[in-house]
Structures are given as structure tokens and as C-alpha cells.
Design an enzyme around this catalytic site. Structure first.
Site, PDB file in Angstrom:
ATOM      1  N   ASN A 208      -0.753  16.666 -18.145  1.00 54.87           N
ATOM      2  CA  ASN A 208      -0.608  18.104 -17.944  1.00 54.87           C
ATOM      3  C   ASN A 208      -0.913  18.822 -19.248  1.00 54.87           C
ATOM      4  O   ASN A 208      -1.292  18.186 -20.239  1.00 54.87           O
ATOM      5  CB  ASN A 208       0.808  18.425 -17.442  1.00 54.87           C
ATOM      6  CG  ASN A 208       1.877  17.801 -18.322  1.00 54.87           C
ATOM      7  OD1 ASN A 208       2.006  18.128 -19.491  1.00 54.87           O
ATOM      8  ND2 ASN A 208       2.634  16.854 -17.753  1.00 54.87           N
ATOM      9  N   ASP A 209      -0.717  20.130 -19.270  1.00 60.38           N
ATOM     10  CA  ASP A 209      -1.118  20.936 -20.431  1.00 60.38           C
ATOM     11  C   ASP A 209      -0.055  21.039 -21.525  1.00 60.38           C
ATOM     12  O   ASP A 209      -0.208  21.819 -22.461  1.00 60.38           O
ATOM     13  CB  ASP A 209      -1.477  22.358 -19.980  1.00 60.38           C
ATOM     14  CG  ASP A 209      -2.840  22.425 -19.301  1.00 60.38           C
ATOM     15  OD1 ASP A 209      -3.693  21.584 -19.639  1.00 60.38           O
ATOM     16  OD2 ASP A 209      -3.036  23.291 -18.434  1.00 60.38           O
TER      17      ASP A 209
END
Length: 402
Positions: A208-209
Site C-alpha cells: 500500500n502507499d
């Protein structure tokens, strides 16, 4: 700082010149300052400079016997309201951590019962040395506040971590030490950070970010409040705060094992990591190649382990668990369900669909939920400011739980 007695210990670092500006700021704040210099410090800055600024004689020799009716190091230790070691070399840190008293600085610090602040300043390689990190952890366990070194251009001619923070920043921390109660002092706190990775093949993974910035800011703030912090981190590009123990993990399973192992001895768990919710059922041993016959590929996924549900089964009375919820819709509704289902004491929820909020940025805006009080919504601010507000609530919860 009016009427406060500050003993400033200056050791042998090129950053010793900054201690002159720190002395000046302490005097301007109303403190009375007495300076102790090691022999190595005198190679960088003269005692006369500190004497002129502080209006007090500078102590350099444990055998000087300047006051015949007292024992010099005990007299100075008893006089002290706050001891500040800035810059603090690896040498003085090692002495403090291991009970060595072989010069006036280490001898007096050994006898000092007042609050102590250590400001490390050294080359990054020395700072990262396992012995230095062990010594810094020992200082934290002993209740000594350790300030995180700055990043920047080092004396050796390259950028790195280990610079002494600017005197104004040290003064800010000193001010907080003199005004702030610390229910977290000595508490064992686990903080998780970063985004876990689940392998598809040797060159690809699901993640994910998350940058890890929120978790690292929380670890640093908890450390400043006197907690003994263990940071369990997935891969990031961030610098670990000095004095914080790092455990590196990669996958959600790695994180679960590290958390459940450490949780039995912890007082507080702060689950700020962005955990991958799914992982491939099968991870290929070789890189998956494109096929000329097929423009599509299907990857079968399965849920990863629910770490907070595992922790809930291990939780004993008095332990505090803090969760995070990154949402894009129905923020409060989803957050309230999570705080109950995961048996959390606090939940930090944010709407990552909003500009400047959440993943991979320097700012955040959160809503802090607890089952026994109204939600607290912060304004959009940098993550260090948000960390202070979150830790305030954790601290209050620790105090409430006794």
C-alpha cells in the site's frame, strides 16, 4: 526556566560550539547555568567562552578541589535541577549506560538524581553501531531523556544522521521536560509502522502507499515522553529515532509474530502499520513471465492474519491497545465497529480520500475515538503535531488505567 539550576555537560564533539549558543539561550530563559567540560571538549571550545556566557566558573578537573568545605561533584550534583549533556559523544553515552565514572563529567552525572537530557552528536556509523544503540536503550530504561539526532551535512563531508540538533530545538524539548508530567515514563510501548508486503513472485509484491511517517512520529514522541519504545517496522526510507529499538519485518505474518511475541511484556501497543489485508494464495519462486497467448492473469488472494484480533485474546487487564483505521467512506461508522470488534482502547481514524490526509505525505487529520468519550477531531497538521495529540490521549489513558 526562571530560577532553574541547569548543569550543562559539554563533551568532545565538533558540535561543541553549539553548546555556547545553548548556554546563551538557557541564560536568557532565566536559568542559572554551570558548565562541565571534558578534556576532549576543551580541544574544540575554550572554558573561558562558557565562563563568560554563564558567569560561573567552568568545571574541568575532578581533583581541582575548588571548594574545600564540599565534595565538588556531589555539591554540583545536588545543586542541579536539570542535567543536559550536549553534545553527547558515544564515549559519554557508554559511560552513563555502564556506570563508569572516570572524569568530572561522568562522576558528577553518576551522582545526579535530577532529570537528565542527553543530546547525541556523532557520525552516523557510530550512532548506528549496535553498542551505541544498546547504550541509548539503557539510558531510556533508566529514565533519561534522549533527543533524536538531526539529519544533515556531517563534519566528515557527507549527509547523514547524527548532527546535534539546533540549540533552539533543544530549548523546546527542555521546556517540555520542565512543564510536562510523564505518565508514560518507563512504560514499555510497541509501535508498528510502514506497509507490509506480500510477494507475488521474486520481483513483485502487494503493498500500500504507507510511508511509515505517522508510526515513526509516534515512536519519537512516545520516546520523548519517557516510554521505552520498540518500533516494529515494515520497509521504509525513514531514520529510526535514537534510543528506539527497531525490529524489521516484511510480511503481515512477520509483523504478527513480532507483535504477539513482544506484546506479553508491553504496557501499550500502537498499531500504526498499514497491514496488507490480502496475500496471494501461491507465491511464485520465479518471475512470472508474460504470455503471448494470454493478455490477462488471475491471482488468487486470501485474507492475511488479523493481528489485533490475535492481540485481543492475549490482552490482560491494564494493557492498552491503540488501532488505526484508514477509511474512504463512512469513517465514524466503520471506526466504531472496529474499536468494538478489536477490543481497542483507542482508535485513530482518518479519511485518506481527503487531500493531505494519510498515506505517503507529511500531513494528516485524524479522529480519535474511545468508547467512553466523544470523538476528538484534529485539524489538518504535520504528522509530528498529530503524533503529539495522539500521545496526549494515550498518556491520559495510561494515567486512568493506573
Amino acid at each position: 526556566m526562571a530560577e532553574q539550576h541547569v548543569a550543562l555537560y559539554v563533551t568532545g564533539s565538533i558540535a561543541a560550539y553549539k553548546a555556547l549558543a545553548l548556554t546563551r539561550l538557557l541564560i536568557k530563559s532565566g536559568a542559572t547555568v554551570r558548565v562541565v567540560m571534558t578534556e576532549a571538549a576543551e580541544a574544540f571550545v575554550t572554558p573561558l567562552s562558557f565562563q563568560i556566557l554563564s558567569k560561573n566558573a567552568v568545571v574541568t578537573d575532578m581533583f581541582a578541589g575548588s571548594k574545600v568545605q564540599s565534595v565538588d561533584h556531589i555539591e554540583l550534583a545536588d545543586w542541579t535541577d536539570l542535567a543536559v549533556v550536549a553534545p553527547a559523544t558515544a564515549n559519554i553515552i557508554g559511560k552513563l549506560a555502564n556506570g563508569i565514572a572516570d572524569d568530572m563529567a561522568s562522576l558528577t552525572l553518576m551522582a545526579t538524581t535530577a532529570s537528565k537530557l542527553v543530546v547525541p552528536a556523532m557520525n552516523q556509523h557510530m550512532l548506528d553501531n549496535p553498542a551505541t544503540q544498546r547504550n541509548l536503550e539503557t539510558l531510556k530504561r533508566d529514565g533519561i531523556t534522549v533527543m533524536t539526532p538531526a539529519n544533515g551535512f556531517l563534519a566528515e563531508g557527507y549527509n547523514g544522521r547524527g548532527r546535534m540538533p539546533e540549540p533552539a530545538e533543544i530549548m523546546q524539548l527542555i521546556s517540555s521536560l520542565k512543564t510536562q508530567t510523564t505518565p508514560l515514563t518507563g512504560k514499555k510501548v510497541i509501535v508498528t509502522a510502514g506497509g507490509t508486503r506480500e510477494r507475488i513472485d521474486p520481483v513483485r509484491f502487494i503493498t500500500n502507499d504507507s510511508s511509515g511517517k505517522m508510526g515513526y512520529a509516534l515512536a519519537e514522541e512516545l520516546q520523548h515522553r519517557g516510554a521505552i519504545v520498540t518500533l516494529i517496522s515494515a520497509p521504509t526510507k525513514l531514520t529510526v529515532p535514537a534510543g528506539v529499538k527497531l525490529i524489521s519485518v516484511l510480511t503481515t505474518e512477520d509483523l504478527a509474530e513480532a507483535v504477539t511475541s513482544a506484546f506479553t511484556q508491553a504496557d501499550v501497543l500502537v498499531m500504526a502499520a498499514a497491514v496488507a489485508d490480502f496475500k496471494p494464495v501461491n507465491s511464485a519462486n520465479q518471475k512470472i513471465k508474460k504470455s503471448a497467448d494470454n493478455d490477462q492473469m488471475t491471482i488468487e488472494l486470501t485474507k492475511t492474519v488479523d493481528i489485533l484480533k490475535q492481540v485481543a485474546k492475549l490482552k490482560r487487564p491494564g494493557q492498552i491497545t491503540v488501532g488505526f483505521a484508514a477509511e474512504t467512506q463512512n469513517l465514524l461508522e466503520n471506526a466504531r465497529q472496529k474499536i468494538i470488534s478489536k477490543q481497542l482502547d483507542l482508535l485513530i481514524a482518518n479519511d485518506v480520500s481527503q487531500p493531505g490526509v494519510g498515506f505517503n505525505g507529511d500531513t494528516n487529520q485524524v479522529t480519535i475515538l474511545q468508547t467512553d468519550q466523544a470523538p476528538i477531531k484534529t485539524t489538518l497538521a504535520d504528522k509530528h503535531t498529530i503524533a503529539k495529540q495522539v500521545v496526549d490521549q494515550i498518556s491520559q489513558r495510561v494515567q486512568k488505567e493506573g
